[in-house]
Design an enzyme around this catalytic site. Sequence first.
Site, short mmCIF file in Angstrom:
data_model
loop_
_atom_site.label_atom_id
_atom_site.label_comp_id
_atom_site.label_asym_id
_atom_site.label_seq_id
_atom_site.Cartn_x
_atom_site.Cartn_y
_atom_site.Cartn_z
N SER A 2 -2.77 11.29 4.15
CA SER A 2 -2.22 10.67 5.37
C SER A 2 -0.77 11.08 5.58
O SER A 2 -0.33 11.22 6.72
CB SER A 2 -2.25 9.15 5.28
OG SER A 2 -3.51 8.70 5.03
N GLU A 5 8.69 0.38 4.14
CA GLU A 5 8.45 -0.43 5.34
C GLU A 5 8.01 -1.82 4.90
O GLU A 5 7.03 -1.96 4.16
CB GLU A 5 7.36 0.21 6.22
CG GLU A 5 7.08 -0.61 7.47
CD GLU A 5 6.01 0.02 8.37
OE1 GLU A 5 6.32 1.00 9.06
OE2 GLU A 5 4.87 -0.48 8.35
N ARG A 16 0.84 -1.20 0.00
CA ARG A 16 0.00 0.00 0.00
C ARG A 16 0.88 1.26 0.00
O ARG A 16 1.94 1.30 0.59
CB ARG A 16 -1.01 0.00 1.15
CG ARG A 16 -0.44 0.26 2.53
CD ARG A 16 -0.60 1.72 2.92
NE ARG A 16 -0.03 2.01 4.22
CZ ARG A 16 1.24 2.32 4.42
NH1 ARG A 16 2.08 2.35 3.41
NH2 ARG A 16 1.70 2.61 5.62
N LYS A 29 0.81 5.07 1.07
CA LYS A 29 0.07 5.98 1.95
C LYS A 29 -0.56 7.07 1.08
O LYS A 29 0.07 7.53 0.12
CB LYS A 29 1.06 6.63 2.92
CG LYS A 29 0.64 6.65 4.38
CD LYS A 29 1.72 7.37 5.18
CE LYS A 29 1.53 7.40 6.66
NZ LYS A 29 1.05 6.30 7.40
N LYS A 40 4.33 -6.96 21.12
CA LYS A 40 3.73 -5.76 21.73
C LYS A 40 2.79 -6.19 22.86
O LYS A 40 2.24 -7.30 22.81
CB LYS A 40 2.95 -4.97 20.68
CG LYS A 40 3.84 -4.17 19.76
CD LYS A 40 3.04 -3.08 19.06
CE LYS A 40 3.96 -2.15 18.32
NZ LYS A 40 3.23 -1.08 17.64
P1 GTP Z 1 3.36 4.63 13.08
O1 GTP Z 1 3.47 6.03 13.55
O2 GTP Z 1 1.96 4.09 13.00
O3 GTP Z 1 4.10 4.42 11.80
O4 GTP Z 1 4.03 3.73 14.16
P2 GTP Z 1 5.57 3.45 14.41
O5 GTP Z 1 6.40 4.22 13.48
O6 GTP Z 1 5.82 3.54 15.88
O7 GTP Z 1 5.75 1.95 13.93
P3 GTP Z 1 5.19 0.60 14.49
O8 GTP Z 1 6.29 -0.37 14.23
O9 GTP Z 1 4.63 0.64 15.86
O10 GTP Z 1 3.95 0.29 13.53
C1 GTP Z 1 4.05 0.33 12.16
C2 GTP Z 1 2.90 -0.44 11.52
O11 GTP Z 1 2.81 -1.76 12.09
C3 GTP Z 1 1.52 0.11 11.73
O12 GTP Z 1 1.24 1.11 10.81
C4 GTP Z 1 0.64 -1.15 11.54
O13 GTP Z 1 0.54 -1.51 10.16
C5 GTP Z 1 1.47 -2.20 12.21
N1 GTP Z 1 1.16 -2.30 13.65
C6 GTP Z 1 1.93 -1.88 14.67
N2 GTP Z 1 1.35 -2.14 15.85
C7 GTP Z 1 0.17 -2.75 15.58
C8 GTP Z 1 -0.87 -3.27 16.41
O14 GTP Z 1 -0.84 -3.22 17.64
N3 GTP Z 1 -1.93 -3.83 15.76
C9 GTP Z 1 -2.00 -3.93 14.41
N4 GTP Z 1 -3.09 -4.49 13.87
N5 GTP Z 1 -1.03 -3.44 13.60
C10 GTP Z 1 0.04 -2.86 14.18
MG MG Z 2 4.31 3.46 10.55
#
Ligand code: GTP
Ligand code: MG
Length: 255
Positions: free
Chosen positions: A81, A171, A75, A77, A144
């Site tokens: 967004s 990513e 995908r 963005k 997590k």
């Molecule tokens: P963002 O600001 O959302 O990009 O978060 P981040 O930069 O802290 O990265 P993180 O690794 O936490 O998450 C990146 C991506 O992983 C998210 O946009 C989701 O696609 C996925 N993701 C992370 N945490 C979760 C979760 O708790 N549940 C689900 N369903 N997806 C998650």
């Molecule tokens: Mg992210």
Amino acid sequence: MDWVKSWQHSPITGVEPAAAAPAGIKDVRVLGGHFADFMLDYKFAIDEITTKINILREDFNNANEYNPIEHINSRLKSPESVLEKVRRKNYPMNLASIRENVLDIAGVRVICSFISDIAKIRDMLAGQEDITVLEERDYITNRKPNGYQSLHLIVSIPVFRAGHTVRVPVEIQIRTIAMDFWASLEHKIYYKYRGEVPPNLQAELTQAAEAATQLDEKMEALHRLVDHAGRHGERPDRSDSLDLSALYENLVTDR
Ligand code: GTP
Ligand code: MG
């Protein structure tokens, strides 16, 4: 043209504050009219990464080897967004800052059958000469608190445009079918409750994550059993397949 299959479920970027003004024309103007072209870099980067993964997949099939890649989603963005994230995180509103700070504009998700496939795919991608791993988050070893599991890589890849070359971050999320199933459900629940999931439901989700892990571990053990027997020209005997959890214990202690 259907050039990017969207995520089956879009990524979590937090719930947007209701009062926030929509990111829009003004921001795009600030970016000097090059924003659409800038976004194209990410579309091309997705194309490159998905091609790489499809090549691996075809190569496994061609060699008649077991193929660890179940499917891929990607995908891009949306511009809205991207601008919303720049504002929310207070990054400077210019293209260089967006390139440096917003690392999930291009997203590719690889779904595999077994836990051990995740590292295999990771290594195969990270080992390619034109890929640089910028960041790695292992939410499998360090799950997590809500139960989310996946391996996240931020990589950069050169994109060869007509007049110049640019390195673009992508990513990559790598996870098993069970992890993906869980994440997709959790995502729906998270949005339904606008980020405030009631504690009982949260506890159920954590339990479901545990069940997904157990399933993954059993499937892995079964896979190894069949794979091992195959390589030794044997058929797994009945007793082997009866107690997978005991088998799994053995495999874990063997490691
Ligand atoms: P963002 O600001 O959302 O990009 O978060 P981040 O930069 O802290 O990265 P993180 O690794 O936490 O998450 C990146 C991506 O992983 C998210 O946009 C989701 O696609 C996925 N993701 C992370 N945490 C979760 C979760 O708790 N549940 C689900 N369903 N997806 C998650
Ligand atoms: Mg992210």
